[in-house]
Design an enzyme around this catalytic site. Structure first.
Site, PDB file in Angstrom:
ATOM      1  N   CYS A 218       8.318   3.838   3.887  1.00  0.00           N
ATOM      2  CA  CYS A 218       8.121   5.295   3.831  1.00  0.00           C
ATOM      3  C   CYS A 218       8.148   5.876   5.244  1.00  0.00           C
ATOM      4  CB  CYS A 218       6.844   5.625   3.081  1.00  0.00           C
ATOM      5  SG  CYS A 218       6.789   7.336   2.534  1.00  0.00           S
TER       6      CYS A 218
ATOM      7  N   HIS B  40       6.840   2.355  -1.947  1.00  0.00           N
ATOM      8  CA  HIS B  40       5.686   1.665  -1.377  1.00  0.00           C
ATOM      9  C   HIS B  40       5.345   0.381  -2.133  1.00  0.00           C
ATOM     10  CE1 HIS B  40       4.110   4.830   1.328  1.00  0.00           C
ATOM     11  NE2 HIS B  40       4.658   5.676   0.474  1.00  0.00           N
TER      12      HIS B  40
ATOM     13  N   GLU C  22       3.399  -1.900  -1.192  1.00  0.00           N
ATOM     14  CA  GLU C  22       1.981  -2.217  -0.978  1.00  0.00           C
ATOM     15  C   GLU C  22       1.062  -1.431  -1.904  1.00  0.00           C
ATOM     16  OE1 GLU C  22       3.732  -0.213   0.771  1.00  0.00           O
ATOM     17  OE2 GLU C  22       2.492   1.496   1.397  1.00  0.00           O
TER      18      GLU C  22
END
Lengths: 80, 224
Positions: free
Chosen positions: B87, B195, B197
């Site tokens: 990002c 994302h 994560e």
């Protein structure tokens, strides 16, 4: 010495913000708009007193940070 | 696998990224402040987190990319180090010149925050080697400027060199060729808008993101 840098999107790069402004102007009743592009203006106050040196420094600033030359053009104006 | 996460003012996914790296590798990631001029010794991976570094002022990632630590990150990448940027981290990678192209305002103008379906475009990378080409992952996106653009020469180069890592199944931001993530020429730098994560724990609704961290561990454990 004061200077002004104008940063604009290169031709052909889609500008969604310009498009949004164009639509909003249309919604307000402004007709005949063939296109809107949004850019930015950066005003600088420099200690340099030599216009040529100031311009050279500003160019370096544009290349290194102020503009993303992949998508943006810049123009420098030394205002004296 | 020794990893570090770079922290900028305004980073907000740095801890999640560290958790992702730690879960996959069993080793805590080191957090490195952007004002440092050098990376810790012996790193395998440097990760650039999502967030709004420097308030997205000037251009997303532009200021972060000029901070002292980024010189060290560029050197690390140029020496063959592995770097992942997610990002805002992807935006920083582009601004620093480690990845080509540009990320513009989303074509729909709005900030897009939702789970999206990604299609793995290549398994040939240290970030995707546990995936199959065509494999679909659900990973969240949350960005305002994720509209990847490349001129036709660059796009052709990315396609012909198999450097598109992920594509969107349903393009949320107008990116050319539905590009969600790209690789560097040596395939060791990955930038992606979604994302991984953030979807890395079944308790949070899924763990498709873990594939990317596990691929890194697998890739780095493999004999050279």
């Amino acid at each position: 010495m004061k200077a002004r840098v104008d940063i604009t999107l290169k031709n052909g790069v889609l500008d969604p913000q310009g498009k949004a402004i164009e639509h909003a102007l249309g919604a307000l009743g402004f007709g005949g708009i063939n296109g809107v592009r949004q850019g930015k203006v950066i005003e600088l106050d420099l200690a340099e007193t030599d216009p040529a040196k100031a311009e050279a420094t500003l160019k370096e600033m544009c290349e290194k940070l102020l503009a993303n030359t992949v998508i943006e053009n810049y123009s420098i104006e030394v205002l004296g | 696998m020794k990893s570090a996460v770079i922290v900028f003012p305004g980073s907000n996914c740095d801890r999640d990224l560290a958790v992702g790296l730690e879960r996959a590798s069993g080793k805590a990631a080191q957090m490195v402040w952007h004002k440092e001029a050098a990376l810790p010794e012996g790193l395998d991976v440097v990760a650039l987190p999502g967030g709004f570094s420097f308030g997205d002022y000037l251009r997303c990632g532009a200021i972060a990319a000029r901070m002292p630590i980024m010189k060290a990150v560029v050197d690390f990448a140029n020496k063959g180090g592995h770097v992942i940027g997610v990002c805002n981290g992807f935006q920083v990678l582009i601004e620093s010149g480690l990845l080509p192209g540009a990320l513009m305002r989303n074509s729909g103008i709005k900030f897009v925050c939702k789970d999206v379906e990604l299609v793995t475009a290549t398994a040939n990378s240290p970030f995707t080697n546990t995936l199959q080409k065509g494999q679909r992952l659900t990973v969240p996106v949350a960005h305002h400027d994720g509209n990847y653009i490349a001129d036709s020469d660059l796009l052709f180069k990315l396609q012909s060199e198999d450097r598109i890592a992920f594509r969107y199944a349903n393009n949320p931001n107008g990116s050319v060729d539905d590009i969600a993530g790209i690789l560097s020429e040596n395939r060791r730098v990955l930038g992606m808008m979604p994302h991984p994560e953030r979807l890395n724990d079944p308790a949070l609704g899924g763990n498709d993101g873990s594939h990317i961290f596990e691929s890194l561990v697998k890739g780095l454990m493999a004999p050279a």
